[in-house]
Design a protein around this motif. Structure first.
Motif, mmCIF file in Angstrom:
data_model
loop_
_atom_site.group_PDB
_atom_site.id
_atom_site.type_symbol
_atom_site.label_atom_id
_atom_site.label_comp_id
_atom_site.label_asym_id
_atom_site.label_seq_id
_atom_site.Cartn_x
_atom_site.Cartn_y
_atom_site.Cartn_z
ATOM 1 N N UNK A 230 0.857 -1.184 0.000
ATOM 2 C CA UNK A 230 0.000 0.000 0.000
ATOM 3 C C UNK A 230 0.891 1.232 0.000
ATOM 4 N N UNK A 231 0.616 2.175 -0.884
ATOM 5 C CA UNK A 231 1.442 3.377 -0.992
ATOM 6 C C UNK A 231 1.061 4.387 0.090
ATOM 7 N N UNK A 237 0.132 14.096 -6.007
ATOM 8 C CA UNK A 237 0.927 15.110 -6.708
ATOM 9 C C UNK A 237 2.418 14.781 -6.758
ATOM 10 N N UNK A 238 2.909 13.967 -5.823
ATOM 11 C CA UNK A 238 4.338 13.677 -5.775
ATOM 12 C C UNK A 238 4.713 12.356 -6.435
ATOM 13 N N UNK A 259 1.548 16.668 -14.578
ATOM 14 C CA UNK A 259 1.400 15.325 -14.025
ATOM 15 C C UNK A 259 1.611 14.233 -15.074
ATOM 16 N N UNK A 260 1.833 14.638 -16.334
ATOM 17 C CA UNK A 260 2.157 13.696 -17.414
ATOM 18 C C UNK A 260 1.004 12.720 -17.683
ATOM 19 N N UNK A 288 -1.139 3.702 -10.892
ATOM 20 C CA UNK A 288 -0.914 4.157 -9.517
ATOM 21 C C UNK A 288 -1.433 5.567 -9.308
ATOM 22 N N UNK A 289 -1.293 6.414 -10.321
ATOM 23 C CA UNK A 289 -1.820 7.783 -10.210
ATOM 24 C C UNK A 289 -3.332 7.765 -10.055
ATOM 25 N N UNK A 290 -3.990 6.888 -10.792
ATOM 26 C CA UNK A 290 -5.450 6.764 -10.688
ATOM 27 C C UNK A 290 -5.836 6.285 -9.287
ATOM 28 N N UNK A 291 -5.078 5.332 -8.762
ATOM 29 C CA UNK A 291 -5.345 4.825 -7.413
ATOM 30 C C UNK A 291 -5.215 5.926 -6.363
ATOM 31 N N UNK A 292 -4.141 6.705 -6.445
ATOM 32 C CA UNK A 292 -3.918 7.761 -5.451
ATOM 33 C C UNK A 292 -4.922 8.904 -5.605
#
Length: 302
Positions: A230-231, A237-238, A259-260, A288-292
């Protein structure tokens, strides 16, 4: 006498001391009073109570360079994450999560792919291409055939290394190659689910075989296998900052703080299209970006 805690069990701390011996120690009451808990990997001052029975007290914790929460360990120099090239197939999203978590804690990572003897050349070539630009050492080994082990051992010299990875990828077998005597339990792959049985049940700092007794000791911190990560503490943003490959391109993006993802004139996305950033790594970033981002929305509405 100074030493390093290599294991903690039931209130006892086992310390690998400067004289090469391992002492069973109790921590002085001052630690409990000050709510300080010694960790595996801590450098300590001990007093020997009985040289014959190798018992003593932990008198003082020396300053920590760092401390990990999972696994709970101190003074880690680097991490080595082990995945199999095949049997089981590598979960690259899981590997990327590990790289991010270690990067977040400023811990350098060695990526070690085992079981090359069972893999096709194309499988190894593809993994090498994916992780060539990830900012980590990438090694390919066959513990079964004894191939590639010399390079890995040289990367462990005079360092304290956290060993991690899913079960069944050969972590215990790899560790056995470097111990003074191979003594770790080795598990088998479950044929039904193609997943390893857990063989490491506690965190222990292992003292690796040394060519010269006067050289700086090398330690390997073996940890239980994981199947998910789990992140925690990573913000949406980071996330981009933990993908090393992006750093060579993001200054050329049209928008500062890009954010590319959906932004136009994104140099990172253009590099993906040109094949300069591997598409598999970028797709992992998107996932992962979608998850966060979804996690952030949940926090806002709760």
């Amino acid at each position: 006498m100074q030493g390093k805690i290599i294991r903690g069990v039931g209130g006892f701390y086992y310390v690998h001391a400067a004289d090469g011996e391992i002492y069973e120690c109790r921590a002085k009451g001052i630690f409990r009073k000050e709510k300080v808990k010694p960790l595996v990997g801590d450098n300590v001052e001990i007093s020997v109570l009985d040289a014959a029975s190798k018992t003593g007290n932990v008198d003082q914790l020396l300053p920590r360079r760092n401390a990990l929460i999972r696994p709970a360990a101190a003074n880690v120099d680097q991490a080595m994450v082990v995945f199999a090239v095949t049997h089981p197939q590598p979960n690259l999203n899981l590997l990327d999560r590990f790289l991010i978590l270690m990067n977040h804690q400023d811990i350098p990572v060695i990526v070690c792919f085992n079981k090359t003897d069972l893999a096709a050349e194309e499988q190894m070539r593809q993994l090498e291409e994916i992780y060539r630009g990830c900012g980590c050492e990438v090694c390919f080994v066959s513990v079964e055939k004894g191939e590639g082990l010399a390079r890995v051992r040289s990367l462990l010299d005079a360092k304290t290394t956290v060993l991690a990875g899913p079960s069944g990828v050969g972590k215990s077998s790899l560790t056995n190659c470097f111990l003074p005597e191979g003594r770790m339990e080795v598990g088998e792959i479950s044929r039904k689910i193609d997943r390893g049985k857990h063989t490491t049940r506690h965190t222990e700092l292992l003292v690796l075989r040394q060519k010269d007794p006067f050289e700086t000791p090398s330690y390997l911190l073996d940890t239980p296998g994981f199947s998910s990560l789990y992140l925690q503490d990573i913000e949406y943003e980071e996330l981009k900052d933990y993908f090393y490959e992006f750093g060579n391109y993001e200054t050329d993006c049209r928008f500062q703080g890009c954010m590319h993802l959906r932004e136009p004139d994104c140099a990172v996305k253009e590099a993906v299209e040109r094949g300069e950033i591997h598409r598999a790594r970028y797709q992992s970033y998107e996932l992962l970006a979608r998850e966060l981002k979804n996690r952030k929305k949940i926090y806002r509405t709760s």
